[in-house]
Design a protein around this motif. Sequence first.
Motif, PDB file in Angstrom:
ATOM      1  N   GLU A  22       0.825  -1.206   0.000  1.00  0.00           N
ATOM      2  CA  GLU A  22       0.000   0.000   0.000  1.00  0.00           C
ATOM      3  C   GLU A  22       0.862   1.261   0.000  1.00  0.00           C
ATOM      4  N   THR A  23       2.002   1.196   0.678  1.00  0.00           N
ATOM      5  CA  THR A  23       2.920   2.327   0.696  1.00  0.00           C
ATOM      6  C   THR A  23       3.528   2.547  -0.679  1.00  0.00           C
ATOM      7  N   LEU A  25       2.175   1.757  -3.556  1.00  0.00           N
ATOM      8  CA  LEU A  25       1.115   2.305  -4.399  1.00  0.00           C
ATOM      9  C   LEU A  25       0.929   3.798  -4.121  1.00  0.00           C
ATOM     10  N   ALA A  26       0.863   4.170  -2.850  1.00  0.00           N
ATOM     11  CA  ALA A  26       0.674   5.578  -2.479  1.00  0.00           C
ATOM     12  C   ALA A  26       1.810   6.438  -3.014  1.00  0.00           C
ATOM     13  N   ALA A  27       3.036   5.970  -2.900  1.00  0.00           N
ATOM     14  CA  ALA A  27       4.203   6.725  -3.367  1.00  0.00           C
ATOM     15  C   ALA A  27       4.216   6.813  -4.891  1.00  0.00           C
ATOM     16  N   LYS A  28       3.852   5.732  -5.562  1.00  0.00           N
ATOM     17  CA  LYS A  28       3.824   5.729  -7.020  1.00  0.00           C
ATOM     18  C   LYS A  28       2.791   6.729  -7.542  1.00  0.00           C
ATOM     19  N   VAL A  29       1.622   6.732  -6.947  1.00  0.00           N
ATOM     20  CA  VAL A  29       0.575   7.674  -7.355  1.00  0.00           C
ATOM     21  C   VAL A  29       1.004   9.109  -7.061  1.00  0.00           C
ATOM     22  N   ALA A  30       1.565   9.338  -5.900  1.00  0.00           N
ATOM     23  CA  ALA A  30       2.030  10.686  -5.554  1.00  0.00           C
ATOM     24  C   ALA A  30       3.120  11.156  -6.516  1.00  0.00           C
ATOM     25  N   VAL A  40       8.862  11.828  -0.522  1.00  0.00           N
ATOM     26  CA  VAL A  40       9.833  11.312   0.454  1.00  0.00           C
ATOM     27  C   VAL A  40       9.410   9.896   0.815  1.00  0.00           C
ATOM     28  N   ARG A  41      10.204   8.933   0.383  1.00  0.00           N
ATOM     29  CA  ARG A  41       9.866   7.523   0.630  1.00  0.00           C
ATOM     30  C   ARG A  41      10.468   6.983   1.925  1.00  0.00           C
ATOM     31  N   ASP A  42      11.402   7.689   2.503  1.00  0.00           N
ATOM     32  CA  ASP A  42      12.067   7.189   3.714  1.00  0.00           C
ATOM     33  C   ASP A  42      12.067   8.249   4.814  1.00  0.00           C
ATOM     34  N   ALA A  43      10.900   8.831   5.061  1.00  0.00           N
ATOM     35  CA  ALA A  43      10.783   9.850   6.107  1.00  0.00           C
ATOM     36  C   ALA A  43      11.162   9.247   7.450  1.00  0.00           C
ATOM     37  N   TYR A  54      -4.906   2.419  14.570  1.00  0.00           N
ATOM     38  CA  TYR A  54      -5.913   1.384  14.834  1.00  0.00           C
ATOM     39  C   TYR A  54      -6.488   0.843  13.523  1.00  0.00           C
ATOM     40  N   MET A  55      -6.668   1.709  12.536  1.00  0.00           N
ATOM     41  CA  MET A  55      -7.172   1.254  11.238  1.00  0.00           C
ATOM     42  C   MET A  55      -6.170   0.329  10.567  1.00  0.00           C
ATOM     43  N   LEU A  56      -4.880   0.684  10.672  1.00  0.00           N
ATOM     44  CA  LEU A  56      -3.848  -0.145  10.049  1.00  0.00           C
ATOM     45  C   LEU A  56      -3.707  -1.510  10.723  1.00  0.00           C
ATOM     46  N   GLN A  57      -4.187  -1.631  11.933  1.00  0.00           N
ATOM     47  CA  GLN A  57      -4.184  -2.946  12.587  1.00  0.00           C
ATOM     48  C   GLN A  57      -5.268  -3.847  12.000  1.00  0.00           C
ATOM     49  N   GLU A  58      -6.302  -3.243  11.436  1.00  0.00           N
ATOM     50  CA  GLU A  58      -7.431  -3.998  10.911  1.00  0.00           C
ATOM     51  C   GLU A  58      -7.347  -4.257   9.412  1.00  0.00           C
ATOM     52  N   LYS A  59      -6.821  -3.294   8.655  1.00  0.00           N
ATOM     53  CA  LYS A  59      -6.754  -3.402   7.204  1.00  0.00           C
ATOM     54  C   LYS A  59      -5.417  -2.866   6.718  1.00  0.00           C
ATOM     55  N   PRO A  60      -4.854  -3.454   5.663  1.00  0.00           N
ATOM     56  CA  PRO A  60      -3.613  -2.918   5.103  1.00  0.00           C
ATOM     57  C   PRO A  60      -3.830  -1.499   4.583  1.00  0.00           C
ATOM     58  N   GLY A  61      -2.854  -0.650   4.773  1.00  0.00           N
ATOM     59  CA  GLY A  61      -2.986   0.722   4.317  1.00  0.00           C
ATOM     60  C   GLY A  61      -1.681   1.484   4.440  1.00  0.00           C
ATOM     61  N   CYS A  62      -1.788   2.778   4.211  1.00  0.00           N
ATOM     62  CA  CYS A  62      -0.624   3.655   4.246  1.00  0.00           C
ATOM     63  C   CYS A  62      -1.052   5.025   4.745  1.00  0.00           C
ATOM     64  N   TYR A  63      -0.402   5.505   5.774  1.00  0.00           N
ATOM     65  CA  TYR A  63      -0.624   6.848   6.306  1.00  0.00           C
ATOM     66  C   TYR A  63       0.378   7.773   5.632  1.00  0.00           C
ATOM     67  N   ILE A  64      -0.115   8.830   4.983  1.00  0.00           N
ATOM     68  CA  ILE A  64       0.797   9.736   4.284  1.00  0.00           C
ATOM     69  C   ILE A  64       0.746  11.131   4.905  1.00  0.00           C
TER      70      ILE A  64
END
Length: 105
Positions: A22-23, A25-30, A40-43, A54-64
Motif C-alpha cells: 500500500e505504501t 502504491l501511495a508513493a507511485k501515485v504521488a 519522500v519515501r524514507d521519512a 488502529y485502522m492499520l491494525q485492521e486493514k492494510p494501508g498507508c498513512y501519508i
Amino acid sequence: MGATAEVEIIEGYPATINHVDETELAAKVASGIVGPTNVVRDAPSTMGAEDFSYMLQEKPGCYIWLGSGRTGNDPMVHDPKYDFNDSISPIGASWFVRMVETSLA
C-alpha cells in the motif's frame, strides 16, 4: 453543582506502521502527481500518536503526510496558530482520486 464523571485512561497508542504494498502504491501515485523528487519515501519515524494506527491494525494501508510548504517557523497542525495552506488542496484531492482510479483499474 453535584456533577460526577467517570474517566478511563488508556495509556499509549499502537505504532502507526504502513504496509509495504500500500505504501508503494501511495508513493507511485504521488510521484505521478508531483514528480518523484517531491515524494519522500524514507521519512524519519516520529513518536506522535495517530488514531489511524488502529485502522492499520485492521486493514492494510498507508498513512501519508501531504507537504504544505511549511518553513521552520510555521506552527504545526494542532497548534491554534496553524494556518492550513489551501493551495495544496488540489494536490491532495488529485492524489485521492488517482488512488481510487489506480486501485479500480
